[in-house]
Structures are given as C-alpha cells and as structure tokens.
Design a protein around this motif. Structure first.
Motif, PDB file in Angstrom:
ATOM      1  N   TRP A 138      34.301  29.897  48.187  1.00 28.38           N
ATOM      2  CA  TRP A 138      34.756  29.601  46.827  1.00 28.38           C
ATOM      3  C   TRP A 138      35.931  28.632  46.893  1.00 28.38           C
ATOM      4  N   ILE A 177      36.770  28.865  39.502  1.00 32.08           N
ATOM      5  CA  ILE A 177      36.720  29.661  38.276  1.00 32.08           C
ATOM      6  C   ILE A 177      37.306  28.854  37.117  1.00 32.08           C
ATOM      7  N   SER A 229      34.912  36.865  44.003  1.00 27.94           N
ATOM      8  CA  SER A 229      35.811  35.722  43.816  1.00 27.94           C
ATOM      9  C   SER A 229      36.939  35.809  44.831  1.00 27.94           C
TER      10      SER A 229
END
Length: 446
Positions: free
Chosen positions: A180, A185, A219
């Motif tokens: 990630w 996000i 996440s």
C-alpha cells in the motif's frame, strides 16, 4: 561517566501465556499467581501495568505449539509436571496487554512453519493497528518434533531448509506490508472512492515454497511492519537474525560469551548485510531474584530451585534439544552429547557452570540448571547487586538490554519494578519516561 552518556537498558518481560513459564515448577511456588488465574484478563492487565510501571519496553510472549514429547517418546511428563503446559495462543492477549497500558509493547512468538505468509502478515497488521503500533513478531521456525507431529508431519523439515523457507516467507510478508502506498487511501465521501487501486499493489509471488496472488487485506498500520525479533544462535540463525531482526534475543551464561556474541553479530551486520552499527539491539536473557536483603533474596531463590521436579526438567531439555534424555546416564558429561535441537542454547548451557566450559557438567546438573531459566545468568541479591551486574553486562558484554525471565508471577516483576527500576534510574541506566509512541521508537532509542 556522566548519566547522560551512559547506555540505558531496554527491558523485556519474558513470559508465556500459560500456567508455567521458564522456571520449571514455578506454579508450585507459594508466591506464584497469588489471587490470580493466568487464563483471565485481569492477570494480564496487572502484569502489563506492572511492567509499564517498571519502564519495560515490552512484554515478550514465548510460545510452543504442542506439548513436548521427546522424553520417553511421550508428552506424559510434560503434562504431569506442567512443563510449559498448558500454554495458550500468544497473540490472543496482545490487545489486553496494550489496552491496559499507554506505552508498553508486546511481542508475540509465531511460527512460520504451519501458517501461510498471507495470513501471518494480515494477523500482524491487524494487531499493529489494534495496539496502536506496539506489536513485535518473534520469528521462529518450530524446532521440536511435537509441533510437527501435532500438525500432521511425520518428519521435521531439516534445519537448513527451514531457514531457506523462512527467507522466502519473510520476502512474501515484506511485499504484502509494503504494497500500500502512503497516499493510497483517498476516503472521498462525495465521490465514493475510498482507496486508489493503482496505489495498492497486487503481490505476485511464485516461489519454491509459497505462492501468492492478491492484495494485502489491511491498510498500512502505525509501524508499517511489526518490530522484528529473532533469537538466532546457530551460524545460520545468526545470519538470519543479522539480516532481518531489529532486536536479537540471546542466552549467554557469562560476560565473555556475551562479548563474543556481540562481536560476531556486529561483524555480520556490517560486512554481510550492510547494516549500521547500533541498528539492532542485543537483548540478553537474565533471571533476577531481588529483595531488600541478600539473605531474603537467597531464601526466595532456594524456594524457586526447590520447586523443580527432576523428571520435568529432563522432559524440558529433551524437548528443546531433540534428544530423549531418559535413555542417558544422569552422570554422563553433557559436553560429549550432540543435539539436533536448539544448538546455541545447548552450547550456552555447557558454560553455565564454568565460564571456560572445562568443568564437567552432568546430564542431571544440566537439566536442573536449564529448568531454572534456560542457562541464563541468575542474579540473586539486593537492587544494588542486581544493578551492578546489569551495568557490567552492558559495559563489558555488549548488552543493550535484558529479557527478564519470570520466576514467579506477577511477583518477580513487581519486585523488579519496586526495587531495581529506581536503582537503575538513579544511575542513569533506565528511562524515566517513554519518549516514543510506537514500540519501534522506544526500542531503538539510545
């Protein structure tokens, strides 16, 4: 030397999620678990708060996946004498420990042998979120036959291949944790877009031992990756630790062995893996018995020793070292025995009686010494006595800190927090406040 220039100790509380820990027979001690049950949250909350009051970095939870069954080819003695049995799963108490504290970290021992790295990376990311960045992973590969049998394997994978498999395992975990991007996000409620798929990489791994096609399901957590701990002791194990670990736990019975270990790891870090000096903390096993007077401490120590059952001690070293010691003469010199199990701990045990390893150590003596705390130094005395030895191990042995093994709980940690912590702080050898928010920040400080 001024207090400001002195090395400060990092402290870890060495425990298992079970009735017993690393002092065989601990449960028999009249001072053990008074008014507490190890299987309840209140016990772990109190343990955690005690360690935080003592300014520990973390609680370190050791583990074993199944009762030892090498002694007499049976787990009967393990069950009979509570030799680290029963032991509950370690990660289940991580959030209890950190939920009861503000700064204390928690390290969980989890094996790479029977869980896919996709599941492991997800579990550890989840724990890092729920502990607010205070989780560590003690990376192990399962060394005892009982673990392999419990998971349906007729034979253990050879040691060399286990390390090869662990290398690939870590590679998959790293890919997942790093998949990630920091700004992946978006969380735009108006557009309905939560995360940008272009910034969440699909991990494509097709290796010798593992295959993985998928995105990491968590996440990014506060630490990104958990703090990595390792207890490398063999030559291959030391390389693995020097390559991956941020803190290395080792058991050495005297300062000479500590110094040799630190020098060896320093060289591996710098020459083999291009890591900066001081980037890895050396944490040495230590067992302390402290009281207001030396005579009181000696009485406590004798009580601990008196609780050890010989057969239970033999069952433990049989499980750890992979040999059935029931078949051996109790008076045999243990130095003449080769073991397939944890080699580094076995070598340290040889030097537990004599720093030069020249005085014969019998099987019986070795079992009883090991049952007290795996052959690590045992410091018995007043807070001043304990602090003197800890300073010596730090200044002369290369120790950055200590893994303090339980003798009776929670009392042994209460005693340390009440007596030794203030003495170390007075000498400038222990923090007086936590400076970081995450375990990594606190552990790598100083």
């Amino acid at each position: 030397m001024s207090n400001a220039s002195k090395k400060q100790a990092h402290l870890l509380g060495f425990i298992q999620h079970g009735v017993n820990s690393h002092a065989t027979g601990m449960w028999r001690n009249v001072q053990d678990k008074v008014n507490y049950d190890f299987s309840t949250p209140s016990y772990w909350r109190h343990m955690a708060q005690t360690m935080e009051r003592g300014y520990f970095d973390a609680m370190f939870i050791a583990d074993e996946l199944a009762p030892y069954s090498t002694y007499e080819n049976s787990s009967d003695a393990t069950v009979k004498y509570a030799v680290q049995c029963p032991t509950h799963e370690p990660s289940t108490i991580a959030t209890i420990v950190t939920g009861a504290t503000e700064h204390l970290g928690v390290g969980v021992t989890l094996s790479t042998m029977f869980v896919h790295p996709y599941s492991m990376s997800r579990l550890l990311s989840s724990l890092d979120h729920l502990t607010e960045g205070r989780v560590a992973w003690n990376v192990v590969s399962s060394y005892s036959k009982s673990e392999w049998e419990a998971y349906g394997h007729v034979e253990m994978t050879p040691r060399g291949e286990r390390y090869e498999k662990m290398e690939e395992y870590m590679d998959v975990c790293y890919q997942l944790w790093d998949s990630w991007e920091p700004d992946a996000i978006v969380a735009d409620k108006e557009s309905g877009i939560y995360a940008d798929p272009e910034k969440v990489r699909i991990v494509e791994h097709d290796g010798k031992y593992f295959k993985c096609h998928g995105r990491h399901f968590c996440s990014p957590s506060p630490q990104g990756r958990p703090v990595l701990w390792q207890a490398g002791s063999s030559d291959r194990g030391r390389d693995f630790a020097a390559k991956h670990a941020e803190a290395i736990f080792a058991v050495h019975p005297n300062v000479e062995r500590m110094r040799q270990y630190a020098s060896d790891l320093d060289e591996r870090l710098e020459t083999k893996f291009n890591r900066a000096p001081g980037s890895v903390k050396y944490i040495y096993g230590l067992q302390t018995v402290v009281a207001e007077t030396r005579s009181e401490a000696e009485e406590k120590y004798e009580r601990i020793v008196s609780c050890i059952p010989l057969e239970g001690a033999l069952a433990w070293i049989s499980g750890h070292f992979g040999l059935d010691f029931s078949t051996m003469d109790l008076d045999e010199n243990i130095k003449n025995i080769e073991v397939p199990g944890i080699q580094g701990l076995f070598e340290s045990l040889i030097y537990a009686k004599d720093p030069e390893g020249k005085i014969p150590l019998t099987v019986k003596e070795a079992a009883l010494i090991y049952a007290q705390g795996m052959g690590m130094p045992r410091l018995v005395g007043t807070a001043k006595d304990i602090a003197d030895q800890m300073e010596y191990f730090m200044d002369e042995g290369g120790a950055d800190g200590f893994m303090l093994a339980a003798t009776y709980t929670p009392g042994c940690f209460e005693d340390f927090a009440n007596l030794v912590t203030p003495e170390l702080q007075r000498r400038g050898r222990l923090r007086t406040e936590y400076s970081g928010k995450t375990l990594r920040q606190n552990l790598l400080q100083g």
